[in-house]
Design a protein around this motif. Structure first.
Motif: not given
Length: 404
Positions: A357-358, A360-361, A365, A368, A374, A380
């Motif tokens: 997940i991190d 993808w974030k 970023k 988003y 956003s 996510v």
């Protein structure tokens, strides 16, 4: 004490804008736009027919803090219909329709008790004896503290019911508001906990019952399956839950086997048969179509067609079905053997599937953080990551087959 019977609902989200839905025909869009209101009408009509002792509504009655005026008018009408039949309503507002918002005011009839922004109690006389309700409404959109600490412990043998719009600690499927632990609820010695906020039906405990009814109408592809509310029959010895469906348009995933398919007309016929069978039970639906049991030949058949053209063609092929059904997206289940996939394609897929997940974030970023885009994006989470990985892998397979 004699048993009591009531309706427990939450997360009506009346006036939901259904952001992100595109390309629907005018009549289809209108049906989807009105679906939360029609689902609410189904709830009211059920209550008028069965005449419960009372109705509980646990937060997020409206989708936004401005409380869409058409949605308010429909809600006020429903409350008045219940008032005419002397059916009490006990309710609270949640994070979406918190008390600090700005909206045009509608006066609700006297049968409705709405909690304010402090934890308080309300007592109702029923044919089976008095019932004490404890709850609160959101005074602001974000409540991060544990409000359940302020709920008093039940002190007598009357029925005690707690209303709480909030999150079980550790559950990140929705934004974490008014978090609680199951042990905290059990320690209050209430007979029933009526929860709201999580849009998936869940029974966190049986004795006493701690229940999320889910929402009454799905609003996007992550809110799949039949939606509705609970009719509850409660005694000091048992709790009986009956789920009552209200969905007007059902979001869901439908799998179609592509095994042995080598011609497009075969694929179209398979989709028509499966979707016709699905809508016989579900009615109107917005679906994610998943092709399964793909071999190299059937995958190649689909991979050669641009995704937008495939989607358009399949939508046209089901346009004359009895029920409105809309194919929102198409997914291809990974081919069992990737022997035809080029080495660079296989490496790319393996790399993407290893991302957490991190990762993808970090990659997303900028998107988003964009001031306009956003607000239309979903959080996510594990499900989003899984969908992104699957969609990305499929695009790579479609475009990087051997020899391309």
């Amino acid at each position: 004490m004699e048993s009591i019977r009531f309706i427990h609902t939450a997360d009506l989200h009346l006036g939901s804008p259904f952001i992100g839905m595109r390309d629907l025909q005018k009549e289809q869009w209108q049906k989807l736009k009105d679906s939360t209101l029609e689902a609410f009408d189904r709830l009211i009509n059920y209550a008028l027919k069965t005449k419960p002792d009372f109705v509980l509504i646990v937060g997020d009655i409206y989708d936004g803090e401005d409380r869409n005026i058409r949605a308010q008018a429909r809600f006020q009408k429903g409350m008045q219909q219940l008032a005419n039949q002397k059916i009490p309503v006990i309710m609270c507002y949640g994070n979406h329709d918190h008390l600090s918002g700005n909206w045009t005011r509608f006066e609700l009839p006297e049968n409705v008790h709405a909690f304010d922004d402090t934890v308080s109690q309300f007592k109702l006389a029923t044919a089976s004896g008095p019932v004490t309700f404890t709850g609160f409404s959101y005074g602001k959109r974000h409540i991060s503290e544990s409000m359940v600490k302020q709920y008093p412990v039940a002190q007598n043998q009357e029925y005690h019911i707690g209303l709480l719009h909030g999150s079980l600690e550790g559950d990140s499927t929705h934004a974490v508001y008014a978090p609680f632990k199951k042990e905290q609820l059990l320690s209050k010695q209430y007979d029933y906990w009526a929860l709201g906020h999580i849009h998936k039906r869940q029974e966190l405990a049986n004795e006493p019952a701690i229940v999320y009814p889910g929402n009454i109408q799905g609003r996007h592809r992550k809110e799949t399956g039949v939606k509705g509310f609970y009719e509850v029959t409660l005694s000091k010895a048992t709790t009986q839950l009956a789920f009552i469906p209200t969905s007007v348009v059902q979001f869901d995933r439908v799998a179609v086997s592509a095994k042995g398919i080598v011609h497009m007309n075969e694929l179209i016929e398979a989709c028509q048969d499966k979707l016709s069978l699905f809508t016989q039970g579900a009615g109107a639906a917005i679906i994610e179509l998943v092709f399964t049991e793909l071999d190299q030949e059937s995958f190649q058949l689909l991979a050669e067609i641009p995704e937008s053209e495939l989607l358009e063609m399949l939508r046209e092929s089901i346009a004359e079905m009895e029920w409105f059904v809309w194919i929102q997206t198409i997914q291809l289940q990974p081919v069992e053997q990737d022997s035809e996939l080029s080495p660079i394609g296989a490496t790319l897929i393996e790399t993407i599937e290893s991302w957490e997940i991190d990762n993808w974030k970090a990659i997303l970023k900028d998107l988003y953080r964009h001031p306009k885009s956003s607000r239309f994006l979903e959080a996510v989470d594990d499900q989003t990551v899984g969908e992104l990985q699957l969609a990305t892998a499929q695009k790579i397979r479609r475009r990087m087959q051997a020899g391309e």
